[in-house]
Design a protein around this motif. Structure first.
Motif, PDB file in Angstrom:
ATOM      1  N   TYR A 132     104.890 -18.216  29.593  1.00 22.96           N
ATOM      2  CA  TYR A 132     105.566 -17.327  30.284  1.00 22.96           C
ATOM      3  C   TYR A 132     106.320 -16.456  29.400  1.00 22.96           C
ATOM      4  O   TYR A 132     107.019 -15.337  29.848  1.00 22.96           O
ATOM      5  CB  TYR A 132     105.952 -17.336  31.798  1.00 22.96           C
ATOM      6  N   ARG A 133     106.395 -16.734  28.241  1.00 23.57           N
ATOM      7  CA  ARG A 133     107.544 -16.333  27.213  1.00 23.57           C
ATOM      8  C   ARG A 133     107.016 -14.741  27.149  1.00 23.57           C
ATOM      9  O   ARG A 133     108.096 -13.676  27.202  1.00 23.57           O
ATOM     10  CB  ARG A 133     107.387 -16.849  26.064  1.00 23.57           C
ATOM     11  N   GLN A 134     105.724 -14.364  26.937  1.00 18.11           N
ATOM     12  CA  GLN A 134     105.331 -13.056  26.673  1.00 18.11           C
ATOM     13  C   GLN A 134     105.557 -12.088  27.884  1.00 18.11           C
ATOM     14  O   GLN A 134     106.170 -11.154  27.761  1.00 18.11           O
ATOM     15  CB  GLN A 134     103.834 -12.932  26.528  1.00 18.11           C
ATOM     16  N   LYS A 135     105.344 -12.810  29.233  1.00 20.42           N
ATOM     17  CA  LYS A 135     105.567 -12.154  30.344  1.00 20.42           C
ATOM     18  C   LYS A 135     107.079 -11.879  30.508  1.00 20.42           C
ATOM     19  O   LYS A 135     107.294 -10.480  30.892  1.00 20.42           O
ATOM     20  CB  LYS A 135     104.830 -13.138  31.411  1.00 20.42           C
ATOM     21  N   PHE A 136     107.852 -12.685  30.243  1.00 22.51           N
ATOM     22  CA  PHE A 136     109.207 -12.725  30.225  1.00 22.51           C
ATOM     23  C   PHE A 136     109.618 -11.317  29.525  1.00 22.51           C
ATOM     24  O   PHE A 136     110.272 -10.476  30.210  1.00 22.51           O
ATOM     25  CB  PHE A 136     110.098 -13.984  29.873  1.00 22.51           C
ATOM     26  N   TRP A 137     109.300 -11.226  28.399  1.00 22.99           N
ATOM     27  CA  TRP A 137     109.706 -10.313  27.461  1.00 22.99           C
ATOM     28  C   TRP A 137     109.179  -8.758  27.838  1.00 22.99           C
ATOM     29  O   TRP A 137     109.889  -7.837  27.801  1.00 22.99           O
ATOM     30  CB  TRP A 137     109.432 -10.632  25.915  1.00 22.99           C
ATOM     31  N   ILE A 138     108.093  -8.756  28.446  1.00 18.93           N
ATOM     32  CA  ILE A 138     107.284  -7.760  28.785  1.00 18.93           C
ATOM     33  C   ILE A 138     107.949  -7.058  30.102  1.00 18.93           C
ATOM     34  O   ILE A 138     108.421  -6.018  30.038  1.00 18.93           O
ATOM     35  CB  ILE A 138     105.832  -7.948  28.991  1.00 18.93           C
ATOM     36  N   GLN A 139     108.508  -8.043  31.024  1.00 20.22           N
ATOM     37  CA  GLN A 139     108.843  -7.643  32.180  1.00 20.22           C
ATOM     38  C   GLN A 139     110.402  -7.173  31.947  1.00 20.22           C
ATOM     39  O   GLN A 139     110.633  -5.951  32.648  1.00 20.22           O
ATOM     40  CB  GLN A 139     108.877  -8.650  33.174  1.00 20.22           C
ATOM     41  N   THR A 140     111.499  -7.935  31.305  1.00 19.55           N
ATOM     42  CA  THR A 140     112.504  -7.493  31.032  1.00 19.55           C
ATOM     43  C   THR A 140     112.652  -6.483  30.328  1.00 19.55           C
ATOM     44  O   THR A 140     113.561  -5.540  30.482  1.00 19.55           O
ATOM     45  CB  THR A 140     113.151  -8.764  30.425  1.00 19.55           C
ATOM     46  N   GLY A 141     111.640  -6.231  29.252  1.00 16.25           N
ATOM     47  CA  GLY A 141     111.741  -5.021  28.340  1.00 16.25           C
ATOM     48  C   GLY A 141     111.343  -3.916  29.018  1.00 16.25           C
ATOM     49  O   GLY A 141     112.056  -2.618  28.936  1.00 16.25           O
ATOM     50  N   THR A 142     110.497  -3.842  30.129  1.00 20.93           N
ATOM     51  CA  THR A 142     109.995  -2.510  30.559  1.00 20.93           C
ATOM     52  C   THR A 142     111.088  -2.319  31.756  1.00 20.93           C
ATOM     53  O   THR A 142     111.489  -1.042  31.670  1.00 20.93           O
ATOM     54  CB  THR A 142     108.846  -3.071  31.793  1.00 20.93           C
ATOM     55  N   ALA A 143     111.804  -3.292  32.333  1.00 21.34           N
ATOM     56  CA  ALA A 143     113.023  -3.156  33.218  1.00 21.34           C
ATOM     57  C   ALA A 143     113.947  -2.334  32.381  1.00 21.34           C
ATOM     58  O   ALA A 143     114.826  -1.537  32.728  1.00 21.34           O
ATOM     59  CB  ALA A 143     113.404  -4.201  33.806  1.00 21.34           C
ATOM     60  N   ALA A 144     114.303  -2.666  31.170  1.00 20.00           N
ATOM     61  CA  ALA A 144     115.279  -2.207  30.289  1.00 20.00           C
ATOM     62  C   ALA A 144     115.055  -0.821  30.040  1.00 20.00           C
ATOM     63  O   ALA A 144     116.011  -0.159  29.887  1.00 20.00           O
ATOM     64  CB  ALA A 144     115.504  -3.162  29.116  1.00 20.00           C
ATOM     65  N   VAL A 145     113.819  -0.560  29.799  1.00 22.97           N
ATOM     66  CA  VAL A 145     113.556   0.834  29.163  1.00 22.97           C
ATOM     67  C   VAL A 145     113.588   1.866  30.562  1.00 22.97           C
ATOM     68  O   VAL A 145     114.330   2.853  30.180  1.00 22.97           O
ATOM     69  CB  VAL A 145     112.141   0.957  28.474  1.00 22.97           C
ATOM     70  N   LEU A 146     112.984   1.433  31.629  1.00 19.25           N
ATOM     71  CA  LEU A 146     113.043   2.050  32.889  1.00 19.25           C
ATOM     72  C   LEU A 146     114.571   2.467  33.218  1.00 19.25           C
ATOM     73  O   LEU A 146     114.789   3.373  33.563  1.00 19.25           O
ATOM     74  CB  LEU A 146     112.315   1.264  34.055  1.00 19.25           C
ATOM     75  N   SER A 147     115.394   1.496  33.166  1.00 18.39           N
ATOM     76  CA  SER A 147     116.693   1.405  33.341  1.00 18.39           C
ATOM     77  C   SER A 147     117.549   2.794  32.484  1.00 18.39           C
ATOM     78  O   SER A 147     118.317   3.359  33.076  1.00 18.39           O
ATOM     79  CB  SER A 147     117.517   0.309  33.302  1.00 18.39           C
ATOM     80  N   VAL A 148     116.999   2.818  31.287  1.00 18.62           N
ATOM     81  CA  VAL A 148     117.476   3.853  30.629  1.00 18.62           C
ATOM     82  C   VAL A 148     117.421   5.053  31.351  1.00 18.62           C
ATOM     83  O   VAL A 148     118.291   5.976  31.346  1.00 18.62           O
ATOM     84  CB  VAL A 148     117.038   3.978  29.081  1.00 18.62           C
ATOM     85  N   GLY A 149     116.328   5.475  31.714  1.00 21.73           N
ATOM     86  CA  GLY A 149     115.980   6.825  32.394  1.00 21.73           C
ATOM     87  C   GLY A 149     116.703   6.923  33.753  1.00 21.73           C
ATOM     88  O   GLY A 149     117.211   7.964  33.907  1.00 21.73           O
ATOM     89  N   LEU A 150     116.695   5.926  34.327  1.00 21.77           N
ATOM     90  CA  LEU A 150     117.586   5.699  35.875  1.00 21.77           C
ATOM     91  C   LEU A 150     118.860   6.202  35.493  1.00 21.77           C
ATOM     92  O   LEU A 150     119.625   6.783  36.052  1.00 21.77           O
ATOM     93  CB  LEU A 150     117.194   4.613  36.488  1.00 21.77           C
ATOM     94  N   THR A 151     119.261   5.470  34.352  1.00 20.89           N
ATOM     95  CA  THR A 151     120.776   5.479  34.103  1.00 20.89           C
ATOM     96  C   THR A 151     121.046   6.998  33.763  1.00 20.89           C
ATOM     97  O   THR A 151     122.102   7.660  34.173  1.00 20.89           O
ATOM     98  CB  THR A 151     121.269   4.801  32.906  1.00 20.89           C
ATOM     99  N   TYR A 152     120.175   7.764  33.036  1.00 24.04           N
ATOM    100  CA  TYR A 152     120.465   8.892  32.508  1.00 24.04           C
ATOM    101  C   TYR A 152     120.402   9.982  34.010  1.00 24.04           C
ATOM    102  O   TYR A 152     121.188  10.907  34.149  1.00 24.04           O
ATOM    103  CB  TYR A 152     119.246   9.603  31.857  1.00 24.04           C
ATOM    104  N   LEU A 153     119.680   9.672  34.895  1.00 21.67           N
ATOM    105  CA  LEU A 153     119.578  10.327  36.110  1.00 21.67           C
ATOM    106  C   LEU A 153     120.811  10.405  36.983  1.00 21.67           C
ATOM    107  O   LEU A 153     121.229  11.193  37.440  1.00 21.67           O
ATOM    108  CB  LEU A 153     118.369  10.196  36.993  1.00 21.67           C
TER     109      LEU A 153
END
Lengths: 941, 132
Positions: A465-486
């Motif tokens: 699940y290493r790959q899944k972990f990085w994808i999920q965490t990474g997606t959340a990390a990127v999404l958070s940038v946008g939400l933080t901006y808002l």
């Protein structure tokens, strides 16, 4: 000295209560001994009877303490002021609903409440703890011995004097206070209770202390399990019940703290929900450490790592809890905390309490240190336990930093004991100090609460699940940038540290939401942690939003600039003056104080707000009604209660910061009165009179009180009001004033009129009553005889004798048995003006003596007497006199430069996003509750 | 050595750094004369007693955020204090004051004040009530 035989005292509750205290204390010691031997003889058959004795002893202890509480409550409920606790905490007019608040207002009451919860939880343990019962109950009973000693009230000879052990809650007032009044055998007639502090007459005071003390009591149970486990050398099987109780403690204590901050926010006037006050800090720290303990406990249960850490955390949380009790109750914080606490001479006992259990816990821990099993395999960086442990460490380190700074007064006291010249150290700016390091703690906690959720214990199947972990965490990390901006469009975060924390909270929220929705899919046990973390992330977000965007809207920078030389920080200036009826521009709002009204001792102010945009266009309107409470006798203001407008994203908090001096207390009112300088002016009807700044015209004379404050409870004998127009010399406005004066029996009532915009007070001179109405002797009465329904004439008046009233009323007449009393109903008709009046003069024969009571029709200047009854003809004799009304040289006293009385000093604060904090807190606690329930149920299945 | 111990150690070092950094927040209580000599813009705490015989001025109509009074510090020096807030409830009853602020133009301008009031359970309560 002679013994005084006091009258009216009820002594049996005191004697019975004292008996309960002693029995409770002895029974708790007996319980410790019995449980101790029950554990010692666990493997042989002697253990059983010991265990039974222990349960009995604990039961007796419980019944005694609950009985004692019942007696104290009985004494309070019946207002037996011979008892100090009743005298200090209740009063005759304290409503029943605040009786519980009064019960735990005092130290003695709160100790009893604490013990009460230990008794209840002890009952649960006796019922449910199974094989752990004996050692756990032994430790809990030992805690009860210490707590019971706090209410023992024993005086022991010690050195030169006596030393006190505990405070007896059921002690007589005359035994603890030395006052001359106790020389009077009937002193009870003379005293009444001092009552409950009005700030504590609040529903939060009814529910916050019991919840918090339940949390306190709950924190003791994991501690008891740790000591029991070390004692029994069984290091693993306690982890399961330990976790349940840890979760229970986290839930209850957390609820208590959250309630406390809700109370601080909505009822007390701290202007916020958290201020890093020492008392607040020290209630938070034990909870944080319990939370750390829960996390390591989970690790230990799943992997066998971190057993030692769990033990240390549970020991620390209980000892820090007792330490916080010490700080709160010893008075050592008086220079640094806004919470006022008085010392009661229990400091040494409390220190002993802390040191004993700290010593017991760590002595056992280090004695067994090498035996405690550890998992020799190393935690992998990709395992959940690794990051959870780091998270727990972060919590504990954060708590240590808080504890260190909060304990400065204690360090000062210790160092000064050895070096009296040592200067006390103090945190210069507590809020920025704590924020500075807690920001990093919060940041790490938030990030760890995010990344650990996708990990698995022991890093099982990491490769898959290493790959899944990085994808999920990474997606959340990127999404958070946008939400933080808002979010930054709304939250005006200036410092990059805040932006970072904001980002982390959004990230943690997203990750845990994702986990909750897509990963656990209805598995309650797994979802509870995600829910708790979601709540935590929301709390952090709410703290940032409300903390950064908190602003005083009650400041008018333009109106107030230049008032303070050299002041640049206008945010500091939190108050604004609102004059009744005059709209005031504030930051983004127009506020108008429209009026106020009384409801008993509560005076509520109505303030209208209009939210405006940058072009001063109105956006929306709302009203707020903060109030102040006076004391029972209306002598002074006791408390100011805020009013809050709550909206999903924005709260407007308002509080009356100050009222005009004359409305604050009698003393200030008298000072203002004494400072007024009255000049007497003689007014003529229809003419103009000039004062130094203004001029006025007397328009009308009325024979009743026109003033709105008129006391309508009974009739005036004579009343007079002058209606006048007051012109300002430098303004165009005209004000109408109707000052009045009245006689009621022997009492003179004055109804002065204050014209606040002109700083003017107008008051009728007392001599006016005499000047207007000649004394009786100067009146010339004429006699008239009339039968029922007959009319007689006097000057320009037709007077109709309507009927006789056999139940006469007259302000000077008090009915008595045997009176022959009548009044005549007379209708007076002014032929010229057409006005009609009614009056009822009274005729009285009392004890064979004839007398009568005069009445008057002031508007017509007529006086009437009912002087004779002719029984043969049924004709009555009336006496009528007239008195011309004085319309010139009317003495009126006028003061100018009178302080205004029609304004309020308002504090208004805007909080944004505070509901994220409350909602997050509630969600986090629900997560803890779910986790606990799941674990309790899983045992049953 | 385990990785987790290294991490824990790093955390402890971080905490120590924070502690050292924030130790500059710690100060002592100042007297008026010491506070007057400090550089501009620094807030300090001064403990003292309210001078009850000196005038207290609060005129909300003129400025609702200015309350002035006199306080005597622990060395017996009496100075004028301006509190940038309303006059607190029961101020005259206070026994001890802790001010946070700084000197400006010869006055001690306080941003924050903690007042200690006498406990409500004082013995005199019994005397007062027994008269009525």
């Amino acid at each position: 000295m002679n013994e005084i035989q006091y009258i009216g005292e009820t002594l049996w509750p005191g004697q019975l209560g004292h008996l309960f205290i002693i029995i409770g204390f002895i029974a708790s010691i007996l319980a410790v001994i019995s449980y101790f031997f029950a554990e010692k003889n666990r493997t042989n058959k002697e253990g059983k009877p010991w265990l039974k004795t222990g349960n009995w002893a604990y039961g007796v202890h419980g019944i005694s303490i609950i009985g004692l509480m019942g007696i104290v409550f009985y004494v309070m409920l019946n207002r037996m002021y011979e008892y100090a606790y009743a005298f200090n905490h209740v009063s005759d007019d304290l409503p029943f609903k605040y009786m519980f608040s009064a019960f735990w207002e005092g130290q003695e009451g709160s100790f009893m409440l604490w013990m009460f919860w230990h008794i209840v939880l002890g009952g649960v343990l006796i019922w449910k703890a199974g094989t752990w019962k004996a050692p756990v109950m032994a430790v809990l009973s030992l805690i009860q011995v210490f707590l019971n000693s706090m209410i023992l009230g024993l005086y022991l000879p010690f050195g030169d004097g006596t030393s006190k052990i505990g405070i007896n809650p059921i002690v007589l007032l005359r035994d603890v206070q030395d006052a001359p009044i106790f020389a009077n055998a009937e002193y009870l007639e003379l005293i009444s209770g001092s009552g409950l502090n009005i700030l504590l007459q609040n529903y939060w005071m009814t529910i916050h202390p019991p919840t918090t003390f339940l949390g306190f009591a709950a924190c003791a149970i994991p501690f008891c399990y740790v000591v029991a486990a070390l004692w029994r050398k069984d290091y693993k099987s306690w982890l399961k019940p330990g976790l349940k109780w840890g979760l229970f403690a986290g839930f209850t204590l957390g609820t208590g703290i959250l309630m406390g901050s809700a109370w601080a926010y909505e009822a007390l006037t701290f202007g916020g929900y958290w201020a890093w006050d020492p008392v607040e800090n020290m209630s938070l720290v034990p909870w944080l450490i319990v939370i750390a303990g829960i996390h390591t406990n989970l690790i230990a249960k799943s992997t066998g790592h971190s057993i030692r850490a769990t033990m240390v955390f549970y020991i620390l949380s209980f000892c820090l809890l007792v330490y916080s009790t010490y700080l709160v109750r010893s008075g050592i914080l008086e220079d640094t905390s806004v919470h006022a606490f008085t010392e009661m001479g229990l400091e040494n006992q409390l220190v002993l309490f802390i040191l004993f259990f700290l010593g017991l816990g760590f002595f056992m821990f280090f004695k067994r240190y090498n035996q405690i099993p550890t998992n020799q395999s190393e935690e992998d960086w990709n395992s959940r336990e690794f990051w959870m442990f780091i998270g727990a460490m972060v919590i504990v380190i954060g708590s240590s930093l808080i504890t260190f700074s909060t304990s400065l007064p204690v360090f000062n006291a210790i160092i000064q004991y050895f070096d009296p010249l040592y200067p006390s150290k103090v945190v210069e700016d507590p809020i920025s100090h704590y924020n500075q390091h807690q920001l990093w703690v919060a940041l790490l906690m938030t990030v760890l609460a995010a990344i650990s959720v996708y990990m698995r214990y022991r890093g099982t199947n990491w490769k898959n699940y290493r790959q899944k972990f990085w994808i999920q965490t990474g997606t959340a990390a990127v999404l958070s940038v946008g939400l933080t901006y808002l979010a930054l469009l709304w939250i005006n975060a200036v410092a990059w540290q805040y932006i970072l924390l904001l980002y982390a909270s959004i990230f943690a929220f997203l990750v845990n939401m994702d986990y909750l929705i897509f990963r656990v899919k209805g598995n309650i046990k797994a979802s509870s942690s995600a829910i708790a973390h979601i709540g935590f992330a929301m709390m952090i977000f709410g703290i940032l939003a409300s903390g950064i965007n908190k602003s005083y809207i009650s400041s008018n920078v333009f109106a107030q600039s230049g008032l303070l030389n050299g002041m640049d920080d206008e945010d500091l200036l939190s108050n604004i003056v609102l004059i009744k009826g005059e709209p005031m521009f504030m930051r983004g709002y127009i506020a108008t104080y429209t009026g106020d009204h009384y409801d008993g001792i509560t005076r509520t102010f109505d303030i209208d707000f209009v939210k405006i945009d940058e072009d001063a266009k109105p956006l929306n309107e709302f009203s707020l009604s903060p109030n102040v409470q006076y004391d029972k006798q209306f002598t002074k203001i006791e408390a100011a209660n805020p009013d809050i407008r709550r909206r999903p994203l924005e709260d407007i908090f308002t509080r009356i910061a100050r009222l005009p001096a004359q409305q604050i207390d009698l003393e200030s009112a008298r000072q203002v009165e004494d400072s007024l300088q009255f000049n007497t002016f003689f007014l003529d009807l229809g003419d103009t009179t000039f004062t130094s700044n203004h001029f006025l015209v007397l328009d009308e004379i009325h024979h009743r009180i026109l003033h709105p404050d008129r006391d309508t409870t009974s009739e005036d004998d004579i009343a007079l009001s002058l209606k006048m127009r007051v012109h300002s010399l430098d303004r165009d406005t005209i004000y109408t004033a109707t000052p009045g004066i009245s006689l009621r029996g022997a009492f003179l009532f004055r109804y002065p009129e204050q014209i606040d915009p002109l700083n003017m007070r107008i008051q009728l001179s007392d001599t006016l009553i005499e000047a207007l109405f000649h004394s009786e002797t100067q009146l010339e009465f004429n006699d008239y005889e009339a039968g029922r329904g007959e009319v007689f004439q006097y000057n320009d008046f037709d007077i109709l004798f309507v009927d006789v009233n056999r139940e006469p009323w007259h302000p000077n007449y008090e009915p008595k048995d045997g009176d022959i009393a009548l009044s005549a109903i007379l209708e007076v008709n002014d032929r010229i003006s057409g006005e009609r009046y009614r009056t009822e003069p009274v005729y009285l024969i009392r004890d064979g003596l004839l007398t009568n009571y005069k009445t008057m029709v002031p508007e017509a200047g007529l006086h009437f007497r009912f002087s004779k009854i002719d029984p043969n003809t049924e004709k009555m004799t009336f006496q009528v006199a007239v008195q011309p009304m004085q319309t010139r040289n009317l003495p009126v006293k006028i003061a100018e430069n009178v302080p205004r009385s029609d304004f309020i000093v308002l504090e208004a604060i805007k909080f944004e996003g505070l509901n994220f904090f409350w909602l997050g807190g509630i969600i986090m606690l629900l997560g803890l509750l779910m986790a606990m329930i799941v674990r309790i149920r899983s045992k049953m299945n | 050595m385990k990785k987790i111990h290294i991490f824990a150690g790093l955390l402890l070092i971080g905490a120590a750094v924070l502690l050292v950094l924030s130790s500059s927040d710690l100060g002592t209580y100042y007297t008026f004369s010491e506070a007057e000599l400090l550089e501009e813009g620094r807030n300090v705490k001064v403990i003292g007693l309210l001078s009850k015989d000196k005038e207290m001025v609060y005129n909300p109509e003129i400025d609702p955020n200015r309350f002035s009074f006199f306080m005597t510090d622990e060395e017996g020096e009496e100075r004028k204090v301006v509190l940038l807030s309303e006059k607190p409830q029961d101020f005259e009853m206070s026994e001890q004051l802790v001010l946070t602020g700084r000197f400006q133009d010869g006055e001690f301008v306080a941003r924050e004040m903690l007042m200690k009031c006498p406990s409500k359970y004082q013995d005199e309560e019994v005397f007062v009530r027994s008269e009525s």
